[in-house]
Design a protein around this motif. Structure first.
Motif, PDB file in Angstrom:
ATOM      1  N   ALA B  57      12.266  -2.455  -0.216  1.00  0.00           N
ATOM      2  CA  ALA B  57      11.028  -2.392   0.566  1.00  0.00           C
ATOM      3  C   ALA B  57      10.363  -1.046   0.363  1.00  0.00           C
ATOM      4  CB  ALA B  57      11.349  -2.609   2.036  1.00  0.00           C
ATOM      5  N   ASP B  58       9.125  -0.957   0.849  1.00  0.00           N
ATOM      6  CA  ASP B  58       8.444   0.337   0.924  1.00  0.00           C
ATOM      7  C   ASP B  58       8.188   0.620   2.388  1.00  0.00           C
ATOM      8  OD1 ASP B  58       8.131   0.690  -1.964  1.00  0.00           O
ATOM      9  OD2 ASP B  58       6.850  -1.117  -1.755  1.00  0.00           O
ATOM     10  N   PHE B  59       8.180   1.865   2.734  1.00  0.00           N
ATOM     11  CA  PHE B  59       8.016   2.225   4.149  1.00  0.00           C
ATOM     12  C   PHE B  59       6.938   3.275   4.311  1.00  0.00           C
ATOM     13  CE2 PHE B  59       8.944   4.949   7.782  1.00  0.00           C
ATOM     14  CZ  PHE B  59       9.035   4.007   8.789  1.00  0.00           C
ATOM     15  N   VAL B  60       6.201   3.112   5.406  1.00  0.00           N
ATOM     16  CA  VAL B  60       5.257   4.167   5.731  1.00  0.00           C
ATOM     17  C   VAL B  60       5.238   4.327   7.252  1.00  0.00           C
ATOM     18  CG1 VAL B  60       3.233   2.626   5.810  1.00  0.00           C
ATOM     19  CG2 VAL B  60       2.905   5.099   5.383  1.00  0.00           C
ATOM     20  N   LEU B  61       5.305   5.584   7.698  1.00  0.00           N
ATOM     21  CA  LEU B  61       5.230   5.880   9.129  1.00  0.00           C
ATOM     22  C   LEU B  61       3.762   5.883   9.508  1.00  0.00           C
ATOM     23  CD1 LEU B  61       7.576   6.541  11.071  1.00  0.00           C
ATOM     24  CD2 LEU B  61       7.004   8.964  10.780  1.00  0.00           C
ATOM     25  N   SER B  62       3.341   4.867  10.298  1.00  0.00           N
ATOM     26  CA  SER B  62       1.899   4.731  10.534  1.00  0.00           C
ATOM     27  C   SER B  62       1.652   4.011  11.845  1.00  0.00           C
ATOM     28  CB  SER B  62       1.268   3.926   9.379  1.00  0.00           C
ATOM     29  OG  SER B  62       0.001   3.448   9.780  1.00  0.00           O
ATOM     30  N   ASP B  63       0.613   4.484  12.560  1.00  0.00           N
ATOM     31  CA  ASP B  63       0.241   3.864  13.827  1.00  0.00           C
ATOM     32  C   ASP B  63      -0.655   2.648  13.636  1.00  0.00           C
ATOM     33  OD1 ASP B  63       1.685   5.677  15.142  1.00  0.00           O
ATOM     34  OD2 ASP B  63      -0.018   6.899  15.866  1.00  0.00           O
ATOM     35  N   ALA B  64      -1.076   2.412  12.399  1.00  0.00           N
ATOM     36  CA  ALA B  64      -2.028   1.352  12.110  1.00  0.00           C
ATOM     37  C   ALA B  64      -1.595   0.038  12.712  1.00  0.00           C
ATOM     38  CB  ALA B  64      -2.171   1.186  10.594  1.00  0.00           C
ATOM     39  N   SER B  65      -2.544  -0.687  13.319  1.00  0.00           N
ATOM     40  CA  SER B  65      -2.179  -1.947  13.939  1.00  0.00           C
ATOM     41  C   SER B  65      -2.318  -3.112  12.969  1.00  0.00           C
ATOM     42  CB  SER B  65      -3.040  -2.185  15.190  1.00  0.00           C
ATOM     43  OG  SER B  65      -4.410  -2.134  14.816  1.00  0.00           O
ATOM     44  N   GLU B  66      -2.921  -2.876  11.833  1.00  0.00           N
ATOM     45  CA  GLU B  66      -2.995  -3.874  10.764  1.00  0.00           C
ATOM     46  C   GLU B  66      -2.208  -3.325   9.576  1.00  0.00           C
ATOM     47  OE1 GLU B  66      -4.483  -6.996  10.707  1.00  0.00           O
ATOM     48  OE2 GLU B  66      -4.585  -6.630  12.885  1.00  0.00           O
ATOM     49  N   ALA B  73       0.690   5.973   2.095  1.00  0.00           N
ATOM     50  CA  ALA B  73       1.790   6.769   1.521  1.00  0.00           C
ATOM     51  C   ALA B  73       3.118   6.008   1.550  1.00  0.00           C
ATOM     52  CB  ALA B  73       1.924   8.091   2.287  1.00  0.00           C
ATOM     53  N   TRP B  74       3.160   4.906   0.857  1.00  0.00           N
ATOM     54  CA  TRP B  74       4.383   4.076   0.831  1.00  0.00           C
ATOM     55  C   TRP B  74       5.492   4.808   0.089  1.00  0.00           C
ATOM     56  CZ3 TRP B  74       4.604  -0.003   3.871  1.00  0.00           C
ATOM     57  CH2 TRP B  74       3.444  -0.688   4.207  1.00  0.00           C
ATOM     58  N   THR B  75       6.651   4.780   0.635  1.00  0.00           N
ATOM     59  CA  THR B  75       7.813   5.314  -0.100  1.00  0.00           C
ATOM     60  C   THR B  75       8.863   4.216  -0.167  1.00  0.00           C
ATOM     61  OG1 THR B  75       8.664   6.178   1.982  1.00  0.00           O
ATOM     62  CG2 THR B  75       7.549   7.747   0.536  1.00  0.00           C
ATOM     63  N   PRO B  76       9.568   4.141  -1.298  1.00  0.00           N
ATOM     64  CA  PRO B  76      10.582   3.072  -1.421  1.00  0.00           C
ATOM     65  C   PRO B  76      11.673   3.239  -0.362  1.00  0.00           C
ATOM     66  CG  PRO B  76      10.166   4.148  -3.522  1.00  0.00           C
ATOM     67  CD  PRO B  76       9.518   5.000  -2.491  1.00  0.00           C
ATOM     68  N   GLN B  77      12.083   2.135   0.135  1.00  0.00           N
ATOM     69  CA  GLN B  77      13.138   2.167   1.150  1.00  0.00           C
ATOM     70  C   GLN B  77      14.052   0.956   0.957  1.00  0.00           C
ATOM     71  OE1 GLN B  77      13.968   4.341   3.845  1.00  0.00           O
ATOM     72  NE2 GLN B  77      15.763   2.966   3.791  1.00  0.00           N
ATOM     73  N   TYR B  96       6.977  -1.619   7.094  1.00  0.00           N
ATOM     74  CA  TYR B  96       7.743  -1.945   5.895  1.00  0.00           C
ATOM     75  C   TYR B  96       6.905  -2.900   5.061  1.00  0.00           C
ATOM     76  CZ  TYR B  96      11.939  -0.027   8.177  1.00  0.00           C
ATOM     77  OH  TYR B  96      12.850   0.789   8.773  1.00  0.00           O
ATOM     78  N   ARG B  97       7.043  -2.764   3.765  1.00  0.00           N
ATOM     79  CA  ARG B  97       6.331  -3.690   2.861  1.00  0.00           C
ATOM     80  C   ARG B  97       7.357  -4.255   1.878  1.00  0.00           C
ATOM     81  NH1 ARG B  97       1.957  -1.303  -1.133  1.00  0.00           N
ATOM     82  NH2 ARG B  97       3.870  -0.676  -2.158  1.00  0.00           N
ATOM     83  N   VAL B  98       7.398  -5.586   1.838  1.00  0.00           N
ATOM     84  CA  VAL B  98       8.343  -6.256   0.925  1.00  0.00           C
ATOM     85  C   VAL B  98       7.534  -7.190   0.041  1.00  0.00           C
ATOM     86  CG1 VAL B  98      10.351  -7.743   0.762  1.00  0.00           C
ATOM     87  CG2 VAL B  98      10.129  -6.167   2.680  1.00  0.00           C
ATOM     88  N   GLN B  99       7.856  -7.171  -1.255  1.00  0.00           N
ATOM     89  CA  GLN B  99       7.094  -8.026  -2.167  1.00  0.00           C
ATOM     90  C   GLN B  99       8.022  -8.995  -2.867  1.00  0.00           C
ATOM     91  OE1 GLN B  99       5.117  -4.698  -4.100  1.00  0.00           O
ATOM     92  NE2 GLN B  99       3.155  -5.467  -3.384  1.00  0.00           N
ATOM     93  N   PHE B 100       7.489 -10.203  -3.070  1.00  0.00           N
ATOM     94  CA  PHE B 100       8.306 -11.179  -3.791  1.00  0.00           C
ATOM     95  C   PHE B 100       7.416 -12.145  -4.565  1.00  0.00           C
ATOM     96  CE2 PHE B 100       7.683 -14.915  -1.057  1.00  0.00           C
ATOM     97  CZ  PHE B 100       7.178 -14.330   0.091  1.00  0.00           C
ATOM     98  N   ASP B 101       8.026 -12.760  -5.584  1.00  0.00           N
ATOM     99  CA  ASP B 101       7.282 -13.706  -6.432  1.00  0.00           C
ATOM    100  C   ASP B 101       7.796 -15.115  -6.196  1.00  0.00           C
ATOM    101  OD1 ASP B 101       5.687 -11.832  -7.585  1.00  0.00           O
ATOM    102  OD2 ASP B 101       7.133 -11.413  -9.227  1.00  0.00           O
ATOM    103  N   LEU B 102       6.867 -16.072  -6.191  1.00  0.00           N
ATOM    104  CA  LEU B 102       7.272 -17.484  -6.137  1.00  0.00           C
ATOM    105  C   LEU B 102       6.813 -18.167  -7.409  1.00  0.00           C
ATOM    106  CD1 LEU B 102       6.565 -18.735  -2.496  1.00  0.00           C
ATOM    107  CD2 LEU B 102       8.745 -18.143  -3.550  1.00  0.00           C
ATOM    108  N   PRO B 103       7.632 -19.020  -7.982  1.00  0.00           N
ATOM    109  CA  PRO B 103       7.226 -19.696  -9.226  1.00  0.00           C
ATOM    110  C   PRO B 103       6.112 -20.701  -8.982  1.00  0.00           C
ATOM    111  CG  PRO B 103       9.373 -20.478  -8.482  1.00  0.00           C
ATOM    112  CD  PRO B 103       9.000 -19.349  -7.577  1.00  0.00           C
ATOM    113  N   ARG B 104       6.090 -21.322  -7.799  1.00  0.00           N
ATOM    114  CA  ARG B 104       5.027 -22.291  -7.509  1.00  0.00           C
ATOM    115  C   ARG B 104       4.718 -22.298  -6.016  1.00  0.00           C
ATOM    116  NH1 ARG B 104       9.603 -24.861  -9.018  1.00  0.00           N
ATOM    117  NH2 ARG B 104      10.711 -25.952  -7.330  1.00  0.00           N
TER     118      ARG B 104
END
Lengths: 213, 642
Positions: B57-66, B73-77, B96-104
């Motif tokens: 994942a990537d992590f950023v310390l942020s108050d953002a509500s969206e 400033a994403w950092t890998p986590q 936290y931001r997590v990315q993934f791929d789907l074949p279909r």
């Protein structure tokens, strides 16, 4: 010569026994009395060889006299005169020191024979009496209940008494055991004595218990 | 709250380190031991083909509500993430931001499963909000209020909760997808965020359900069961105060229930955290202390000194724990929690010592159950333990639980059996005594009967002696002396006397012995027979005792024999009589045989006498056989033995 004393309160029988004694050359009448007191008086100095006596006397029980006589004159053979030869009377007498008994209605021949037999060693015992003797004189530790302590029967005596209790005569027993009849008779006399020794202390009590007067 | 308290989550773990392999190995062994409770917890998610395991994942310390843009400033986590470790002192909002791929494109409902999300969290898929745990409203309200976190404070969210977020299928599509997770970490707590499993909802839900059962339902059951069990044993102990062992066992179960409830079940503590921590820790400490006391009592050791130290520990510990929570006192309070391991070791050693001394399945079971708890505690609390893995601590007490239960049942059943056996024995003894009593009563009755016979005999004897006997004797004497008296009269009188003697003989106690009775008959008759010139051959043998020899029967038998002898004397003109006794061929009778060598007699002549003999034989319960012949007669009298 065998001296015989008769103690009998029934005059007819006193006469009868005196007659039997008197008519035999080997027997001599020592005294003939009808009560205890006279008997004691008669024996104050010396005792007869044989004392024939009835138990039921007007002035007391013959058992006491048997007891006294057996103690004072150990050589006197005491024979009890009894009507039935029943266990109670005979055993009590033997315990007091008598060595035989005689039926009151015995024929003169029988009386003489018994007296001689008694003098020779011992008098016959009826099987029922023999069994009672066996019971009382069982070898020590088998039954502590009765008298037997101190002088139990020897194995041979037990054997003889057992055979008598089965009804065998002295002659038959002698044959069965391969001994002389005399030996058997001697054994029997010993048995009588043992019972007397045993129960001297108890004789009075026993007599009283059996209601003998 | 200090991080050390809760054990292993001080450490982050990285799946590739050798250390983690070791942990995995421990887990594997443990999993085997826990086969009953542990279904394969991670399998469902791992083996489901379309499900994706996401731990980058990537992590950023942020108050953002969206969700913050990619330019933030994403950092890998790496996941799982523990804020106390990866960013100590940090609190508040983070993304936290997590990315993934789907074949279909998916064709069904999708879901995201997080084995552990121990904080507030909101999930966004491709920028669209899908769900949350905890009420973010509470946070903003508290932050704006005059006294943040005092009134209506957001809850702490403890207890290792797993989370499941359902995702509408149109939100995900073939190709790259992005998940954003917004979290809020309360000051002083850890923000525990595990990896994520994304996949078709049924598949992911199965993994979630399993995990939920293991970490939520199971512990709840354990708490209820343990508390119930503890109360049950304590009630038992109240009825049997002297068995203090059970009192400690009950307290142990109750303390364990408190500890597990506080640590694994309650997600929102009802009291402020430090105090809540005190309750939970005191539960654990009490559990260990009571277990030590139980072990001491179970082993039969009376060690007042040890027990005093244990109680002292129990009383002092909360104070030291509090010092540790509020961060005073330095090194000692900080490391005080290690004492639980020391004391756990103590009771494990105690149990093994007992097992060593008394090698039974019970002591061995207790030792193993105690060790089981110890191993689990060491594994999950002392050693590094990945935070996202399920905790088996709640189940650690189950074997002990079952062992104590089994001991109770065993003792109960055994004492029941023993009391039943005792009762049976008692009854048997009573029955025995009763039969003994009955027997002695019978004996007494027999003795009384005998006594009565003896007394009666004495009376009769005296009567006969003084009465009939004396009269008969005098009469006989008279008859004998009277000149010209008829010999028949004398003979009759003698017969009378003989008869009387026979009667008296019959009254003699026979003690069931036939021979003296017969011997006496012989003794009476011998002289007379001899005079008749008859030779009596006595061939008697010892015979078994005869139960039938009562005085009446004896008289009957004597009369039969007397009659037989009389017949021989009067009529047979014999020279020998043989008398024999013995056991009959059938073994149930004794025979008396009287054989003469005179002339045999015919039935009619002695008909009446014979009939009377037979009659008497019948009364006695025997049989009479007479075999007349030309040379003598044989009389057989059979008498029953019993």
């Amino acid at each position: 010569m065998i001296t015989v004393m008769v103690v009998e309160d029934d005059p007819a029988f006193l006469t009868r026994f005196c007659g039997i004694v008197g008519s035999n050359a080997e027997l001599e009448l020592f005294a003939a009395v009808g009560d205890l007191a006279s008997a004691r008086q008669a024996m104050s100095e010396a005792g007869p060889d044989v004392l024939l006596m009835d138990l039921g006397l007007p002035d007391g029980s013959g058992i006491d006299l048997i007891h006294d006589t057996a103690r004072r004159y150990p050589h006197t053979d005491i024979m009890v005169i009894t009507v039935f030869g029943d266990e109670d009377h005979v055993l009590a007498s033997i315990e007091a020191g008598a060595t035989g008994y005689i039926l009151k209605d015995s024929l003169p021949v029988e009386v003489v024979q018994l007296i001689k037999q008694l003098r020779a060693g011992g008098s016959p015992i009826s099987p029922v009496i023999a069994r009672q003797l066996l019971k009382r004189l069982k070898p020590a530790d088998s039954t502590p209940s009765t008298v037997a302590q101190g002088t139990p029967l020897s194995p041979r005596e037990t054997e003889i008494l057992g055979l008598v209790a089965k009804g065998f005569s002295f002659g038959e027993i002698a044959k069965l055991l391969g001994v002389s009849q005399h030996t058997v008779v001697a054994h029997v006399k010993k048995i009588y004595q043992k019972l007397a020794v045993h129960s001297r202390g108890e004789a009075v009590y026993e007599a009283g218990k059996m209601g003998l007067i | 709250m200090k991080p050390g308290r809760w054990g292993s989550y001080r450490h982050t773990t990285h799946l590739q380190t050798p250390w983690h392999l070791l942990v995995e190995l421990r887990l594997y062994i443990l999993a085997l031991a826990l086969a009953m409770v542990l279904a394969p917890s991670r399998c469902a998610a791992e083996t489901g083909a379309p499900a994706l395991q996401l731990d980058r994942a990537d992590f950023v310390l942020s108050d953002a509500s969206e969700p913050p843009p990619d330019t933030a400033a994403w950092t890998p986590q790496r996941l799982p993430d523990n804020w106390l470790v990866s960013r100590p002192g940090a609190q508040g909002y983070g993304w936290y931001r997590v990315q993934f791929d789907l074949p279909r494109d998916p064709d069904q409902l999708y879901a995201a499963f997080m084995p552990l999300l121990e904080t507030f969290g909101a999930l966004y898929v491709n920028g669209v909000y899908v769900g949350q745990t905890g009420d973010f409203e509470l946070i903003s309200r508290a932050e704006q209020g005059p006294q943040p976190f005092a009134q209506g404070a957001p809850p702490v969210l403890l207890g290792f909760p797993p989370r499941l977020f359902s995702i509408r299928r149109e939100l995900v599509h073939a190709g790259a997808n992005t998940i954003h997770l917004r979290v809020w970490v309360k000051p002083g707590t850890r923000g525990a965020v595990s990896g994520m499993t994304i996949g078709p909802e049924p598949l992911v839900r199965a993994a979630y359900d399993h995990r939920f059962f293991l970490t939520a339902t199971g512990p709840r059951m354990i708490v209820v069961g343990s508390a119930g069990f503890g109360i049950f044993i304590l009630l038992l102990w109240l009825r049997r105060r002297h068995e203090t062992m059970y009192g400690y066992a009950g307290l142990t179960a109750l303390a364990f229930a408190v500890f597990i409830a506080g640590r694994y079940v309650v997600t929102d503590p009802p009291i402020p955290l430090p105090y809540w921590g005190l309750v939970v820790w005191s539960g654990l400490e009490a559990y260990i202390v009571f277990m030590c006391l139980f072990a001491l009592r179970y082993g039969g050791w009376r060690q007042p000194c040890w027990e005093r130290w244990l109680w002292a520990y129990l009383i002092v510990s909360p104070v030291i724990d509090y010092a540790s929570f509020v961060g005073i006192g330095g090194w000692v309070p900080q490391q005080w929690w290690l004492m639980t391991f020391v004391l756990t070791s103590v009771y494990v050693v105690l149990f093994w010592t007992i097992a060593w001394q008394r090698w039974t399945s019970e002591t061995l079971g207790l030792a193993i159950a105690g060790s089981f708890k110890f191993v689990i505690s060491v594994n999950e609390r002392l050693l590094a333990y990945p935070i996202e893995l399920p905790r088996y601590q709640p189940y650690a007490y189950v074997p002990m639980f079952m062992m104590i239960g089994w001991i109770l049942i065993d003792r109960f059943v055994r004492s029941l059996n023993e009391s039943e056996k005792l009762n049976a024995e008692l009854e048997e003894r009573i029955a025995q005594k009763q039969t003994e009593l009955a027997r002695s009563y019978e004996r007494m009755q027999a003795m009384q009967r005998q006594q009565a016979v003896v007394e009666e005999r004495g009376r009769l004897m005296r009567d006969m002696h003084d009465g009939i006997g004396a009269h008969l004797i005098s009469t006989l004497s008279l008859a004998e002396h009277r000149e010209g008296a008829r010999p028949e009269v004398v003979a009759a009188l003698r017969e009378c006397l003989d008869d009387l003697r026979l009667t008296i003989d019959s009254l003699e106690p026979t003690e069931n012995d036939l021979l003296p009775m017969m011997g006496n008959l012989r003794y009476r008759l011998d002289e007379r027979l001899r005079k008749q010139g008859i030779d009596l051959k006595w061939k008697v043998k010892q015979v078994p005792e005869l139960a039938c020899l009562t005085p009446q029967n004896v008289l009957h038998i004597l009369r039969i024999l007397q009659e037989a002898f009389a017949n021989i004397v009067k009529h047979a003109h014999a020279t020998t009589i043989e008398v024999e006794t013995g056991l009959d061929q059938d073994g149930k009778h004794v025979y008396i045989q009287v054989r003469d060598n005179g002339k045999g007699f015919s039935g009619e002549r002695t008909g009446r006498g014979l009939a009377s003999m037979r009659h008497r034989a019948k009364i006695v319960g025997g049989r009479l056989h007479i075999e007349p012949s030309t040379v003598g007669t044989t009389l057989n009298l059979l008498l029953p033995i019993s």
